[in-house]
Design a protein around this motif. Sequence first.
Motif, mmCIF file in Angstrom:
data_model
loop_
_atom_site.group_PDB
_atom_site.id
_atom_site.type_symbol
_atom_site.label_atom_id
_atom_site.label_comp_id
_atom_site.label_asym_id
_atom_site.label_seq_id
_atom_site.Cartn_x
_atom_site.Cartn_y
_atom_site.Cartn_z
ATOM 1 N N ILE A 1 5.794 1.100 -11.921
ATOM 2 C CA ILE A 1 5.287 2.096 -10.979
ATOM 3 C C ILE A 1 5.360 3.457 -11.652
ATOM 4 N N THR B 1 3.384 1.727 -1.772
ATOM 5 C CA THR B 1 3.808 1.979 -3.145
ATOM 6 C C THR B 1 2.746 2.780 -3.882
ATOM 7 N N ILE B 2 1.471 2.526 -3.598
ATOM 8 C CA ILE B 2 0.380 3.197 -4.297
ATOM 9 C C ILE B 2 0.146 4.591 -3.708
ATOM 10 N N SER C 1 0.644 6.754 -6.831
ATOM 11 C CA SER C 1 1.215 6.101 -8.011
ATOM 12 C C SER C 1 0.278 5.039 -8.553
ATOM 13 N N LYS C 2 0.429 4.781 -9.833
ATOM 14 C CA LYS C 2 -0.290 3.695 -10.494
ATOM 15 C C LYS C 2 0.694 2.531 -10.568
ATOM 16 N N VAL C 3 0.271 1.373 -10.080
ATOM 17 C CA VAL C 3 1.144 0.203 -10.056
ATOM 18 C C VAL C 3 0.513 -0.911 -10.875
ATOM 19 N N SER D 1 0.821 -1.217 0.000
ATOM 20 C CA SER D 1 0.000 0.000 0.000
ATOM 21 C C SER D 1 0.854 1.266 0.000
#
Length: 132
Positions: free
Chosen positions: A77, A25-26, A43-45, A23
């Motif tokens: 990412i 990372t997003i 971010s879009k993962v 989570s």
Amino acid sequence: MAEHPIQNLMNVTMDKIRQMVDSNTIVGKPITTDDGTTILPVSKVSFGFASAGTDFDGKNAANKDLFGGGSGAGVNIQPVAFLVVKDGCVRTIQLSDGNNTVDRALTMIPELVEKVSALIKKDEPAAPKSEQ
């Protein structure tokens, strides 16, 4: 029944993907500036993985436990926006192209909610002052 080697191969691959994509990372960790502004990167993962393996079934009894396999994964990412929180107001700063109607609508939601809240507060009648 003993665990098949492909299970271990897939488990290791999935564990590594979990380490890369969580989570944080997003919606990244909050960054607080000196003036009290909080910035949250968004971010879009996207990711994918593949795993394959084969048992070697030969006529030789020594080959009965041989296994060959491989796995691979890829992660993309892409930063797409920042949420900026300052003085109780939330703003979205979009990094991607704003030509997409859905993206523009999503970007405008925090500002729209703020304006509607202000209108509702403005339209509420003032409480009458009691005489003493």
